[in-house]
Design an enzyme around this catalytic site. Structure first.
Site, PDB file in Angstrom:
ATOM      1  N   SER A  66       1.106   2.993  -2.378  1.00  0.00           N
ATOM      2  CA  SER A  66       0.933   2.416  -3.724  1.00  0.00           C
ATOM      3  C   SER A  66      -0.362   1.638  -3.921  1.00  0.00           C
ATOM      4  CB  SER A  66       2.109   1.506  -4.052  1.00  0.00           C
ATOM      5  OG  SER A  66       3.235   2.273  -4.369  1.00  0.00           O
ATOM      6  N   LYS A  69      -2.731   2.908  -6.394  1.00  0.00           N
ATOM      7  CA  LYS A  69      -2.546   2.668  -7.842  1.00  0.00           C
ATOM      8  C   LYS A  69      -3.661   1.779  -8.395  1.00  0.00           C
ATOM      9  CE  LYS A  69       2.503   3.078  -7.431  1.00  0.00           C
ATOM     10  NZ  LYS A  69       3.743   2.336  -7.152  1.00  0.00           N
ATOM     11  N   TYR A 190      -0.270  12.186  -8.098  1.00  0.00           N
ATOM     12  CA  TYR A 190       0.255  10.886  -7.667  1.00  0.00           C
ATOM     13  C   TYR A 190       0.607  10.908  -6.167  1.00  0.00           C
ATOM     14  CZ  TYR A 190       3.650   7.163  -6.982  1.00  0.00           C
ATOM     15  OH  TYR A 190       4.328   6.086  -6.464  1.00  0.00           O
ATOM     16  N   TYR A 242       5.471  -6.116  -7.042  1.00  0.00           N
ATOM     17  CA  TYR A 242       6.727  -5.735  -7.694  1.00  0.00           C
ATOM     18  C   TYR A 242       7.573  -6.960  -8.039  1.00  0.00           C
ATOM     19  CZ  TYR A 242       4.924  -1.503  -5.671  1.00  0.00           C
ATOM     20  OH  TYR A 242       4.098  -0.480  -5.304  1.00  0.00           O
ATOM     21  N   VAL A 260       4.073   1.163   0.704  1.00  0.00           N
ATOM     22  CA  VAL A 260       5.166   1.327   1.681  1.00  0.00           C
ATOM     23  C   VAL A 260       4.708   1.859   3.034  1.00  0.00           C
ATOM     24  CG1 VAL A 260       7.241   1.516   0.234  1.00  0.00           C
ATOM     25  CG2 VAL A 260       5.855   3.541   0.666  1.00  0.00           C
TER      26      VAL A 260
END
Ligand code: DON
Length: 355
Positions: A66, A69, A190, A242, A260
Site C-alpha cells: 500500500s 498508493k 493496482y 488506516y 502489508v
C-alpha cells in the site's frame, strides 16, 4: 546532533521494535507474504544532505504494497489534476479497515480517501488511462532513488489468485459509477503496483524527497511539484495508517504510510525521510514495530509535526525584537512558519482602548 547520539537512538529504537515484532503476525491473506520472517527489522534514515543512519535489514527486498498508493496519488495529481482525482475520491479518514467496503456501500457516494483500497483502485482506474505500469515503475525507481526496484511476479500472482475482496470493491465502484472503464485493468494496475520490490533504504529515499517537497536530495532534481507533495503528506498524516491514523498522528506526528509487506514510509518536513521494514503486523495490518520505533525517533529527534522545541530560541528572539517595536505601536508576536525557513511574523492588533 552528533552522529554517535543518533546511532545510539537508532539502536534503542531497533531494540524496541524487535520486542514488539514478537507480538505481531505476518500477512497471510496474500499467501506469498506469509513466507516473510516476522523478526526481520530494518530502519533507514536519510537526511536532506544525503547522510544516512541505518540499522538491521535495510537492504532486504520486500513488496511495497500500500505504500505505492502514495506514489500513485502523486502521479495521478500530476497527470490528471487534483480536481479530477478528488472528484472521484475524498480526503477524509475512513475509520475502517484498509479493505473495507461497508462505508462505500452504505454511507458514501465515493471512496473516502486514496489510501484505502477502494480509493486507490479508483485512482488506479484514472491513472491507467494516461500512464503504463512500466512508466509507473520507472517513476517509482526515480522517487526512491533505487534503480534496482523490480517486479515481484510471485507476490503479484499470489495476490491475483486471492483477489476476491479487491475484486468486490472494484465491481462495487463500477456499480456506483465511480469506475467507468476497465475494472479488471484497474485491479491489475493496482495489484502490480503493490508488487514492486523495495527496501527500507529506498523508502527512506522516497521519504526525504517528500520531506523536501519533491526535491531529490542526491541530484537536486524537482521530481514532484511542491503542492502535490503537500497534499500527499497531509493525506498520509490523516489516513496513511488506516484506522490507527489518529493515534499515530498524536503519538508519532510524522506523515506515514504502511504496507502489508511490512514497510513504513515516513516524511518529516524539511528534516528527514524514514524507511522501516518489519513484516510482523498488528491487527490493523500495520508494521507492529512501527509505532515504538517511530515514536522514539519522533521524540528523540524532535520530529513531531507540532514539536516546537527547536524553534523556542527563535521565538524568544523574535519576541524581544517585537517587544521593542511594540513600544511604538500595538504589535503582538505571533509565530508563523514559512516553507524552508523558520521565521516569525508579527501582526498588528487594533487598539480598542480597553486595556
Ligand atoms: O490490496 C491489498 O490488500 C494489498 N495489496 C495492499 C494492502 C496493504 O498494504 C494495506 N496496508 N497496510
Amino acid at each position: 546532533m552528533p552522529r554517535q547520539k543518533v546511532t545510539k537512538i537508532l539502536a534503542q529504537a531497533y531494540e524496541r521494535g524487535l520486542a514488539a515484532a514478537a507480538h505481531g503476525q505476518v500477512a497471510t491473506y496474500i499467501p506469498e507474504l506469509g513466507k516473510a520472517n516476522p523478526l526481520d527489522l530494518g530502519i533507514s534514515l536519510c537526511l536532506p544532505d544525503g547522510t544516512r543512519y541505518e540499522i538491521g535489514d535495510v537492504e532486504k527486498r520486500f513488496t511495497i504494497q500500500s505504500i505505492s498508493k502514495v506514489i500513485l496519488l502523486g502521479c495521478a495529481i500530476d497527470r490528471c489534476g487534483a480536481k479530477a482525482v478528488f472528484s472521484k475520491v475524498g480526503m477524509e479518514p475512513s475509520g475502517e479497515a484498509f479493505n473495507s467496503l461497508v462505508e462505500l456501500d452504505l454511507r458514501t457516494s465515493r471512496p473516502l480517501n486514496p489510501m484505502i483500497n477502494s480509493g486507490a483502485i479508483t485512482v488506479a482506474s484514472l491513472l491507467k488511462e494516461v500512464m503504463s505500469f512500466d512508466e509507473f515503475m520507472e517513476i517509482t525507481r526515480k522517487v526512491c532513488n533505487d534503480p534496482d526496484i523490480a517486479f515481484n511476479e510471485a507476490v503479484y500472482r499470489s495476490e491475483m489468485e486471492h483477489l476476491s475482496r479487491n475484486r468486490s470493491i472494484g465491481y462495487l465502484l463500477e456499480s456506483k459509477g465511480i469506475i467507468t472503464t476497465g475494472v479488471e485493468e484497474s485491479l491489475d494496475f493496482y495489484t502490480r503496483m503493490c508488487s514492486m520490490n523495495v527496501t527500507a533504504r529506498s523508502l527512506a529515499n522516497l521519504g526525504v524527497t517528500l520531506a523536501m517537497d519533491g526535491v531529490e536530495p542526491f541530484t537536486g532534481e524537482q521530481l514532484l511539484p511542491v503542492r502535490t507533495c503537500e497534499i500527499v503528506k497531509t493525506i498520509m498524516l490523516t489516513c496513511g495508517m488506516y484506522d490507527s491514523s489518529g493515534e499515530f498522528a498524536v503519538f508519532v506526528g510524522i506523515p506515514t504510510k504502511s504496507g502489508v509487506g511490512g514497510g513504513l514510509l515516513s516524511a518529516a518536513d524539511d528534516r528527514i525521510g524514514i524507511g522501516v521494514y518489519g513484516p510482523s503486523l498488528d491487527e490493523k495490518g500495520n508494521c507492529i514495530a512501527g509505532r515504538p520505533v517511530l515514536e522514539l525517533l519522533s521524540e528523540e529527534l524532535e520530529l513531531h509535526i507540532f514539536d516546537k522545541a527547536d524553534v523556542i530560541d527563535e521565538i524568544r528572539k523574535a519576541e524581544e525584537r517585537e517587544r521593542a517595536r511594540s513600544e511604538r505601536g500595538n504589535v503582538s508576536v505571533r509565530s508563523l512558519r514559512h516553507k524552508g525557513a523558520r521565521t516569525f511574523m508579527p501582526f498588528n492588533v487594533k487598539d480598542t482602548g480597553k486595556d
